[in-house]
Design a protein around this motif. Structure first.
Motif, PDB file in Angstrom:
ATOM      1  N   MET A   1       1.047  -0.754  -0.167  1.00  0.00           N
ATOM      2  CA  MET A   1       0.092  -0.303  -0.190  1.00  0.00           C
ATOM      3  C   MET A   1       0.893   0.852  -0.472  1.00  0.00           C
ATOM      4  SD  MET A   1      -2.770   0.893   2.429  1.00  0.00           S
ATOM      5  CE  MET A   1      -4.838   0.602   1.833  1.00  0.00           C
ATOM      6  N   LYS A   2       0.362   2.461  -0.742  1.00  0.00           N
ATOM      7  CA  LYS A   2       1.061   3.618  -0.455  1.00  0.00           C
ATOM      8  C   LYS A   2       0.548   4.343   0.440  1.00  0.00           C
ATOM      9  CE  LYS A   2       3.212   6.798  -4.055  1.00  0.00           C
ATOM     10  NZ  LYS A   2       2.897   7.289  -5.367  1.00  0.00           N
ATOM     11  N   TYR A   3       1.766   5.627   1.362  1.00  0.00           N
ATOM     12  CA  TYR A   3       0.968   6.469   2.356  1.00  0.00           C
ATOM     13  C   TYR A   3       1.618   7.249   1.376  1.00  0.00           C
ATOM     14  CZ  TYR A   3      -0.250   2.196   5.034  1.00  0.00           C
ATOM     15  OH  TYR A   3      -0.462   0.965   5.414  1.00  0.00           O
ATOM     16  N   PHE A   4       0.203   9.016   1.822  1.00  0.00           N
ATOM     17  CA  PHE A   4       1.132  10.064   1.455  1.00  0.00           C
ATOM     18  C   PHE A   4       1.032  10.968   3.033  1.00  0.00           C
ATOM     19  CE2 PHE A   4      -1.454   7.950  -2.069  1.00  0.00           C
ATOM     20  CZ  PHE A   4      -0.147   8.561  -2.991  1.00  0.00           C
ATOM     21  N   LEU A   5       1.689  11.852   2.934  1.00  0.00           N
ATOM     22  CA  LEU A   5       1.809  12.526   4.738  1.00  0.00           C
ATOM     23  C   LEU A   5       2.280  13.927   3.928  1.00  0.00           C
ATOM     24  CD1 LEU A   5       3.212  12.626   7.205  1.00  0.00           C
ATOM     25  CD2 LEU A   5       5.730  12.598   6.231  1.00  0.00           C
ATOM     26  N   TYR A   6       0.934  14.878   4.106  1.00  0.00           N
ATOM     27  CA  TYR A   6       0.616  16.354   4.119  1.00  0.00           C
ATOM     28  C   TYR A   6       1.604  16.973   5.231  1.00  0.00           C
ATOM     29  CZ  TYR A   6      -1.990  14.838   0.015  1.00  0.00           C
ATOM     30  OH  TYR A   6      -2.727  14.215  -0.675  1.00  0.00           O
ATOM     31  N   VAL A   7       2.235  17.420   4.990  1.00  0.00           N
ATOM     32  CA  VAL A   7       3.129  18.939   6.119  1.00  0.00           C
ATOM     33  C   VAL A   7       3.003  20.606   5.853  1.00  0.00           C
ATOM     34  CG1 VAL A   7       4.383  17.165   6.307  1.00  0.00           C
ATOM     35  CG2 VAL A   7       4.827  18.275   4.965  1.00  0.00           C
ATOM     36  N   ASP A   8       1.992  20.866   7.078  1.00  0.00           N
ATOM     37  CA  ASP A   8       2.435  22.046   6.796  1.00  0.00           C
ATOM     38  C   ASP A   8       3.230  22.879   8.065  1.00  0.00           C
ATOM     39  OD1 ASP A   8       2.057  24.685   5.930  1.00  0.00           O
ATOM     40  OD2 ASP A   8       0.139  25.183   6.148  1.00  0.00           O
ATOM     41  N   GLY A   9       3.699  24.050   7.932  1.00  0.00           N
ATOM     42  CA  GLY A   9       4.017  24.781   9.558  1.00  0.00           C
ATOM     43  C   GLY A   9       3.823  25.750   9.101  1.00  0.00           C
ATOM     44  N   ALA A  10       3.814  26.812  10.386  1.00  0.00           N
ATOM     45  CA  ALA A  10       3.006  27.592  10.624  1.00  0.00           C
ATOM     46  C   ALA A  10       3.485  28.950  11.221  1.00  0.00           C
ATOM     47  CB  ALA A  10       1.103  27.453  10.446  1.00  0.00           C
ATOM     48  N   SER A  11       3.316  30.179  10.924  1.00  0.00           N
ATOM     49  CA  SER A  11       4.373  31.299  12.396  1.00  0.00           C
ATOM     50  C   SER A  11       3.462  32.440  11.672  1.00  0.00           C
ATOM     51  CB  SER A  11       5.357  31.335  11.408  1.00  0.00           C
ATOM     52  OG  SER A  11       6.346  32.234  12.656  1.00  0.00           O
ATOM     53  N   ARG A  12       3.242  33.024  12.965  1.00  0.00           N
ATOM     54  CA  ARG A  12       2.415  34.474  12.872  1.00  0.00           C
ATOM     55  C   ARG A  12       3.337  35.158  13.038  1.00  0.00           C
ATOM     56  NH1 ARG A  12      -3.742  32.043  14.857  1.00  0.00           N
ATOM     57  NH2 ARG A  12      -3.631  31.509  13.316  1.00  0.00           N
ATOM     58  N   GLY A  13       3.861  36.220  12.395  1.00  0.00           N
ATOM     59  CA  GLY A  13       5.648  36.947  12.605  1.00  0.00           C
ATOM     60  C   GLY A  13       6.022  36.965  12.270  1.00  0.00           C
ATOM     61  N   ASN A  14       6.595  35.729  12.180  1.00  0.00           N
ATOM     62  CA  ASN A  14       7.526  35.070  11.487  1.00  0.00           C
ATOM     63  C   ASN A  14       8.969  36.152  11.581  1.00  0.00           C
ATOM     64  OD1 ASN A  14       8.682  33.213   9.502  1.00  0.00           O
ATOM     65  ND2 ASN A  14       8.446  34.519   7.145  1.00  0.00           N
ATOM     66  N   PRO A  15      10.186  36.206  12.550  1.00  0.00           N
ATOM     67  CA  PRO A  15       9.211  34.862  13.778  1.00  0.00           C
ATOM     68  C   PRO A  15       8.507  34.859  14.184  1.00  0.00           C
ATOM     69  CG  PRO A  15      11.374  35.779  14.179  1.00  0.00           C
ATOM     70  CD  PRO A  15      10.651  36.306  12.743  1.00  0.00           C
ATOM     71  N   GLY A  16       7.166  33.999  14.768  1.00  0.00           N
ATOM     72  CA  GLY A  16       6.779  34.612  15.978  1.00  0.00           C
ATOM     73  C   GLY A  16       6.318  32.333  16.555  1.00  0.00           C
ATOM     74  N   LYS A  17       5.226  32.979  16.895  1.00  0.00           N
ATOM     75  CA  LYS A  17       4.017  32.232  17.184  1.00  0.00           C
ATOM     76  C   LYS A  17       3.917  30.775  15.871  1.00  0.00           C
ATOM     77  CE  LYS A  17       0.699  33.895  20.826  1.00  0.00           C
ATOM     78  NZ  LYS A  17       0.276  34.366  21.197  1.00  0.00           N
ATOM     79  N   ALA A  18       4.592  29.828  16.796  1.00  0.00           N
ATOM     80  CA  ALA A  18       4.618  28.352  15.264  1.00  0.00           C
ATOM     81  C   ALA A  18       3.575  27.245  15.690  1.00  0.00           C
ATOM     82  CB  ALA A  18       5.905  28.408  14.674  1.00  0.00           C
TER      83      ALA A  18
END
Length: 131
Positions: A1-18
Motif C-alpha cells: 500500500m502507498k502512503y501520503f504525508l501532507y505537512v505544513d508549518g505556520a508562523s504568525r509574525g515570522n518569527p513568531g508563534k509557530a
C-alpha cells in the motif's frame, strides 16, 4: 500500500508563534493519523521543517517504509531534493535531521503542491495556533 504525508508549518509574525500540521493518509485518502501542535517561537521555514520531521518520525513509528510527502513549501521541497543549497545556519540541522529520516526509509519521495492541495495539513497547523 502507498502512503501520503501532507505537512505544513505556520508562523504568525515570522518569527513568531509557530505550529505544525501533519496528515498521514493511505492511498484511498483515508486519514490514518494527524499531528496538530504548537511548537513555540520560530520562523515559517523552521516550522515547515519541523512539520516534515515530525511527520517522518510518525511514518517511522508506524513502520511505513514507502512514503510520498506533499508540502506547499517550495524551499523545503527543493532543499530536500538537492535543488537548493541549505545556507541558513538554523536550517542546516533541521535539514540534516529530515534527510536522515528520509534516508532511513525504503522509498521516499517529496513533491511541492499548491496550498489548496495541502488544506488538511494547513488546517491542522492553524488549529494549533488558534488554540
Amino acid at each position: 500500500m502507498k502512503y501520503f504525508l501532507y505537512v505544513d508549518g505556520a508562523s504568525r509574525g515570522n518569527p513568531g508563534k509557530a505550529s505544525i500540521g501533519v496528515s498521514l493518509q493511505d492511498e484511498t485518502g483515508k486519514e490514518i493519523e494527524t499531528i496538530s501542535r504548537f511548537i513555540g517561537h520560530h520562523t515559517n521555514n523552521e516550522a515547515e521543517y519541523q512539520a516534515l520531521i515530525e511527520g517522518l518520525k510518525l511514518v517511522c513509528a508506524k513502520q511505513i517504509s514507502n512514503i510520498e510527502v506533499r508540502a506547499d513549501s517550495q524551499l523545503v521541497v527543493r532543499q530536500m531534493l538537492g535543488e537548493y543549497k541549505v545556507k541558513h545556519p538554523k536550517m542546516k540541522p533541521l535539514h540534516r535531521e529530515a534527510r536522515a529520516l528520509a534516508d532511513s526509509l525504503e522509498a521516499f519521495a517529496i513533491s511541492h503542491v499548491p496550498r489548496s492541495e495541502n488544506s488538511r495539513a494547513d488546517e491542522l497547523a492553524n488549529r494549533a495556533l488558534d488554540s
